[in-house]
Write a protein that holds these residues in place. Sequence first.
Motif, mmCIF file in Angstrom:
data_model
loop_
_atom_site.group_PDB
_atom_site.id
_atom_site.type_symbol
_atom_site.label_atom_id
_atom_site.label_comp_id
_atom_site.label_asym_id
_atom_site.label_seq_id
_atom_site.Cartn_x
_atom_site.Cartn_y
_atom_site.Cartn_z
ATOM 1 N N PRO A 248 1.260 -0.844 0.180
ATOM 2 C CA PRO A 248 0.344 0.070 0.404
ATOM 3 C C PRO A 248 0.987 0.893 0.081
ATOM 4 C CG PRO A 248 -1.252 -1.665 1.669
ATOM 5 C CD PRO A 248 0.313 -1.976 0.860
ATOM 6 N N ARG A 249 2.081 1.730 0.234
ATOM 7 C CA ARG A 249 2.962 2.628 0.823
ATOM 8 C C ARG A 249 3.670 2.451 -0.971
ATOM 9 N NH1 ARG A 249 6.104 1.979 6.134
ATOM 10 N NH2 ARG A 249 3.676 2.661 7.484
ATOM 11 N N GLY A 250 3.500 1.827 -2.050
ATOM 12 C CA GLY A 250 4.095 2.290 -2.851
ATOM 13 C C GLY A 250 5.045 1.281 -3.365
ATOM 14 N N ASN A 251 5.832 0.501 -1.715
ATOM 15 C CA ASN A 251 7.295 -0.076 -2.271
ATOM 16 C C ASN A 251 6.777 -1.482 -3.216
ATOM 17 O OD1 ASN A 251 8.259 1.832 -0.443
ATOM 18 N ND2 ASN A 251 7.708 0.769 0.855
ATOM 19 N N ALA A 252 7.910 -1.910 -3.704
ATOM 20 C CA ALA A 252 7.834 -2.846 -5.066
ATOM 21 C C ALA A 252 8.698 -4.330 -4.101
ATOM 22 C CB ALA A 252 8.944 -2.935 -6.033
ATOM 23 N N GLU B 91 -5.945 -2.881 -1.761
ATOM 24 C CA GLU B 91 -4.573 -2.025 -1.603
ATOM 25 C C GLU B 91 -4.002 -2.365 -3.006
ATOM 26 O OE1 GLU B 91 -6.940 -1.385 1.790
ATOM 27 O OE2 GLU B 91 -5.905 -3.457 1.005
ATOM 28 N N GLU B 92 -3.890 -3.621 -2.286
ATOM 29 C CA GLU B 92 -2.912 -5.139 -3.242
ATOM 30 C C GLU B 92 -3.165 -4.264 -5.123
ATOM 31 O OE1 GLU B 92 -0.728 -8.431 -0.901
ATOM 32 O OE2 GLU B 92 -2.361 -8.180 -1.459
ATOM 33 N N SER B 93 -4.661 -5.197 -5.571
ATOM 34 C CA SER B 93 -4.980 -5.028 -6.658
ATOM 35 C C SER B 93 -4.356 -3.408 -7.120
ATOM 36 C CB SER B 93 -6.309 -4.875 -6.611
ATOM 37 O OG SER B 93 -7.055 -4.991 -8.329
#
Length: 803
Positions: free
Chosen positions: A209-213, A243-245
């Motif tokens: 959710p924080r955008g970290n790959a 959130e992941e989707s």
Amino acid sequence: MQARRIHLNGIVQGVGFRPHVVRCARMLGCTGWVLNDTHGVEIQVQHEDTAVLDAFEDALVEDAPVAAHILSCLSRPGSCEELDDFAIRASAHGEHASTLVSPDLATCDACIDELFDPNDRRYHYPFINCTNCGPRFTIIEELPYDRSATSMRAFEMCPQCAEEYADVADRRYHAQPDACFACGPRIWWVDTNTEAERVFPLVETVLTPRGNALSASVSEAVLEGGFDDEGTLILERQHLAREESDAIIGYAAQQLRAGDVLAIKGLGGWHLACDACNEEAVTRVRVRKHRPSKPLAVMVRDLDMARTYARVSDEEAALLESPARPIVLLERVPDSPIAANVAGDLPEIGLMLPATPLQHLLMHELDTPLVMTSGNRSGEPIVATDCEAFDALGHIADGFLGNNRAIVARYDDSVARITDDGSVQMIRRARGYAPTPLILGRDGGTGLTSHESQCDVSPVPPSRAVPIIFAAGPEQKATFTFLDDEHAYISQHLGDLEHLGTMRAWHQARERYEQLFDTHPQVIACDMHPEYLASKWAREYACEHDLPLIEVQHHHAHIASVLGENELQGPVIGIALDGTGYGTDGTIWGGEILIATRGKFERFWHLPGFSLPGGAAAILNPERTAYALLKAYDELDDAFFGQFSLDNPQFACFLERLENRTLFDQMIEKGINSPLCSSTGRLFDAASALLGICTHPGYDGEAACLLEAAAWRNDDEHPLTARAFHEGLINAIIEQTLRARSETGINDIALSGGCMVNRILFSQLCERLGDLGFTVYINRELPPNDGCISYGQAIVACARLEE
């Protein structure tokens, strides 16, 4: 208490029909049950008042779900049963399947509202659906249509979805693909290195959710092969949180904005997508796919965005927004921001609206148009499985946005346009339309299924006992047709059969239709061309199974398709204009006026013949055809055709720069690999080359398409312009049509053939022939190109069997 047993046949499975039946019954206080069987829907309904039972039957048909098409509604007295309510019973499995199957339906408005409602539990769920929308034919494995007989069987419903599924008042009552984040399919993302020799090993990229790959190996199974028996990528987790989707969709949108080419899994196959306003990204698609100039389809967010790039009439808007969601050919607006290399110099652009929840989410995230073209190697069918996608698209796509719901049936996007009179002209019939059959009328004609005015209480009429006919179809724009007593099942567009992958897809589709609709050929029909692959298969199959074989001339099949669609027996004056068709004299036909019935035809007139030096090589090099045309027409005493002469000063520059002229002379004069033809398509190619418009086409039909585009611009000052060519050809055809009427007394016209996709030619012929008092008939539900050939073959075969 009185009881009635009612049976409905048609598209009544997978469209919310059983829930509709239950609601009708409970509203009227009836008891009974409803179930799916292999013939359609069976109903037991009970009430003490005859008027209530009549009202129930009326409501069944009059208030049927929008996607339902009722072919027959048969009612008879029944025996009363001890029942306290009205319920859905388990499906019954019979010996012979005769029910119809719904095509896939675009996401409905109600689901779209939920998709973007933050308070809804399916907010942003990429597979939201209900009884009014979602996948149908592309996930069905067998009939009756139940979840266990679809690729959704792998996903067990959570308690909330199961509660909706069982609630008669809910929109998802018995919606077979019903799912949510907790229990349904999920999307996945895979980065690829297009420079590598292979895509493997695969890495699944999931963003927090924080955008970290986060990169993690996708299970040992993926590293060892990665796919299940259906070719679906094996994942460690079957479901994803919202959130992941969302993060995956956001990342995919970011890559598209950056100019990447993505492979995206749709309903019936994979697409290749890129930013349609980014010329460099479009170039990457073309170079990697080896598709130098053929126009690309573009997906837009909504009608407002569509009107930014094209002129959209009310009829075109309705077609764009229809549940089928076809690609619609529209007139481009000047100075459009869409990249110039999307559609080149053509006056039209193919636009489409999102058909799936994932497409809606992606377009909402991007707010920019996307090229959305078939995911395949050039010339091959659209890829359907994940395994095929990685193999075929690994060197084309920079990333894969896929999902773990298997595609059972391979379906490309349909293509259509609105003609000058406001009707729909089909160009490619596939997703959203097939496998809806044409229904044989009482006189052997056909039409699409439609609602009957009421249930029929009369006895079932006797069968016409027509044997099941399998028509193998053409070589290009291939389809096949199964024709029985009541239906003509025309397959989806399958492509060009000279490619091995397409021939394999043709066989897969044929076997699927045969199994799903329980229809086994008793008569085989095919094109009379000695080398067409479908015809070779037909001859071998008929011989091996000791079945009658009926070979049909190509242009007769074109005209017969119009007769069948319009419930005509003939005779008609048939005008068939296309590129190639094997004639009864062994030459290549394609500019034909036939006097035709369903079973027979005579060749009344044809374009003056000319050679094709090098055969197929002349199609790829229109200059060869142009030179042969000048030699053949050099001394013709005709106002139009006589212009094409070697001493016409307008063609002096063409002749000066022509290479290998002496070789072509020898080939033509000695008949060395230079078949004779009367093809309108090749005439268009020759004119395009002679006028300097297109001499090296990048795809089949490009020379003719660019000639038409030049005719729309009409900016040439030479005596023979692209517009003058169109007008002269139309005049010549009308002159011969008038002569045909004078000699035969026939006033009905049938227009067909691939050249009828040319808007100028088609609209002018329809308008002017109508003004001259002819009654003009055209293909209605099928394309005028070779997409109608298999159906025409079946119509001819049926007529000959009845003679």
